[in-house]
Design an enzyme around this catalytic site. Structure first.
Site, PDB file in Angstrom:
ATOM      1  CB  SER A 173      36.387  50.140  35.725  1.00  0.00           C
ATOM      2  OG  SER A 173      37.141  50.619  36.820  1.00  0.00           O
ATOM      3  N   GLY A 175      33.629  45.758  37.732  1.00  0.00           N
ATOM      4  CA  GLY A 175      32.506  45.258  38.512  1.00  0.00           C
ATOM      5  C   GLY A 175      32.125  46.092  39.716  1.00  0.00           C
ATOM      6  CD  GLU A 296      34.431  44.419  28.772  1.00  0.00           C
ATOM      7  OE1 GLU A 296      33.423  44.097  29.441  1.00  0.00           O
ATOM      8  OE2 GLU A 296      35.282  45.231  29.189  1.00  0.00           O
ATOM      9  CD  GLU A 309      30.811  47.827  30.328  1.00  0.00           C
ATOM     10  OE1 GLU A 309      32.035  47.823  30.576  1.00  0.00           O
ATOM     11  OE2 GLU A 309      29.934  47.967  31.195  1.00  0.00           O
ATOM     12  CG  ASP A 316      41.021  43.027  32.613  1.00  0.00           C
ATOM     13  OD1 ASP A 316      40.412  42.725  31.562  1.00  0.00           O
ATOM     14  OD2 ASP A 316      40.440  43.262  33.689  1.00  0.00           O
ATOM     15  CB  THR A 317      40.545  39.352  29.060  1.00  0.00           C
ATOM     16  OG1 THR A 317      40.177  40.223  27.980  1.00  0.00           O
ATOM     17  CG2 THR A 317      39.518  39.475  30.175  1.00  0.00           C
ATOM     18  NE  ARG A 400      44.242  42.344  37.227  1.00  0.00           N
ATOM     19  CZ  ARG A 400      43.180  42.795  36.577  1.00  0.00           C
ATOM     20  NH1 ARG A 400      42.095  42.067  36.483  1.00  0.00           N
ATOM     21  NH2 ARG A 400      43.189  43.978  36.021  1.00  0.00           N
TER      22      ARG A 400
END
Length: 434
Positions: A173, A175, A296, A309, A316-317, A400
């Protein structure tokens, strides 16, 4: 919450809320307690649900606000099964992908509600299984891809697909383990990166090589997240969310993303189709499939839209919805899992007067230690911005640690406001005492 199937229709059983500290509490078990889990926990507690937050490390964000917390490796099937037995939850909400899914399937068979469904979590955590389902079963458009199990098979697949291409592990996940290959000489490195970045690579006994997905690198114009909600009232699609990524991870998102009408129609159709297909899989397993899905999508320069996906949980977005929608994605997730209807009115965009866009700016901190924020009086001086501090215990490397939310006359103005407020923050990383 228990559910039963009557003539193919899922009917929610009686569910009582409002007694989290009583002798018969309705308990939600969060599997994963990061920033998304924290907001889910808060929404659950607002409705009087008891919350137990579990994660692989102590003092995770949701653990700090929940009624109780547990720390364990959720990929450890025995430990996860014991946790479920001890907590005896009415509802299990996976917030991460690194979970022993067989244990979730067993829990679902015993009548525990897994959100959105154990069958769906199993499909979505595996890129190979998800791609085969989306492209092969549902017929959705995707980039050209192959799934391989060795470096030799990777070389052969690249020979068929061509360069440049994207190589990533079937299970990861944000990246991790992903790389873009433009030169065949770099395939060995890409294979090694996928193995190193795959989920569970750092766990004991993880010596077996994992399978890898190789995709043709598409002519990408932009990426969209279509938050889509499956509920007792059907499937509802939110306004499109635009995003900017760096190193495979989200940095900024905004809503509504401005896209041509034909692109928006394709995006809505794909989002609805994949969620309906996943819910069909859940129904076949005796589950309901209710919850939020982060679908996505790739939008190509020729105007076509490809499925990429889907995350069967808040995305998160989608944190931008805390500033843009009547019900944010966390409230929608909890409403759906309780069997409450989610209609277009619940996902309506609602802005202050004069505003027509919202944005979120991820606050990524680099260093080693605890993170302290100051300068809030300057950063939050405007009425159009707000801050969410995740309160993660520490950072080691890059992490983050918060998100800035903003509204504006349009999405560009909101993005600039969120970025300016973030830059006005003073962030210090101080040595940890532990």
């Amino acid at each position: 919450m228990r559910v039963r199937l009557l003539s193919g229709t899922i009917v929610p059983m009686t569910h009582v809320v409002g007694t989290p500290l009583g002798i018969h509490p309705s308990t939600v078990l969060l599997l994963g307690s990061g920033e998304l889990g924290k907001e889910i926990a808060i929404q659950c507690m607002r409705l009087g649900l008891r919350v137990c937050a579990a994660d692989s490390y102590e003092n995770a964000p949701a653990q700090q606000v929940a009624h109780e917390s547990r720390t364990l490796a959720m990929t450890d099937a025995d430990a996860l099964a014991k946790l479920i037995e001890d907590v005896n939850p009415s509802i299990i909400v996976p917030e991460v992908e690194a979970i022993a899914t067989d244990v979730l399937a067993d829990a679902a068979k015993r009548g525990i509600r897994v959100v959105p469904a154990a069958a769906i979590v199993r499909i979505c955590m595996d890129r190979e299984r998800l791609r085969v389902f989306a492209h092969g079963t549902l017929g959705l458009p995707t980039s050209e891809f192959r799934c391989v199990g060795s470096l030799e098979e990777l070389r052969a697949a690249v020979g068929q697909i061509g360069l440049p291409c994207v190589v990533k592990p079937v299970m990861s996940s944000s990246g991790h383990g992903q790389s873009v290959v433009r030169d065949e000489a770099l395939l060995d490195q890409a294979w090694a990166e996928a193995q190193h970045g795959r989920r569970g690579a750092d766990q004991e006994g993880a010596g077996t090589e994992c399978r890898v997905v190789v995709e043709r690198l598409v002519d990408l114009a932009t990426e969209l997240t279509m938050l889509t909600v499956g509920s007792s009232s059907g499937v509802t699609v939110c306004a499109p969310i635009g995003q900017w990524q760096q190193d495979g991870d989200y940095r900024q998102s905004w809503q509504p993303a401005e896209v041509p009408d034909d692109v928006l129609e394709q995006a809505r159709r794909i989002a609805r189709r994949v969620v309906e297909g996943l819910m069909d899989e859940a129904h076949a397993a005796g589950e309901c499939g209710w919850g939020v899905y982060g679908v996505e999508l790739f939008v190509l320069r020729d105007g076509s839209v490809l499925f990429n996906e889907v995350s069967p949980r808040p995305h998160d977005t989608g944190m931008v919805t805390m500033a843009s929608q009547r019900c944010d994605e966390f409230m929608l997730h909890v409403r759906a899992m309780l069997g409450l209807p989610v209609t277009p009115g619940h996902v309506e965009l609602v802005f202050p007067e004069g505003c027509h866009g919202a944005a979120s700016q991820a606050i990524v901190v680099c260093g080693d230690g605890e993170v302290e924020f100051s300068g809030l009086e300057e950063a939050l001086a405007g009425a159009d911005v707000s801050l969410r501090v995740f309160a993660k215990p520490c950072v080691h490397g890059s992490r983050r640690m918060g998100v800035m939310l903003a509204t504006g006359a349009d999405c560009d103005a909101a993005r600039k406001a969120a970025q300016a407020a973030t830059q006005a923050l003073r962030i210090a990383v101080v040595p940890s005492l532990t």
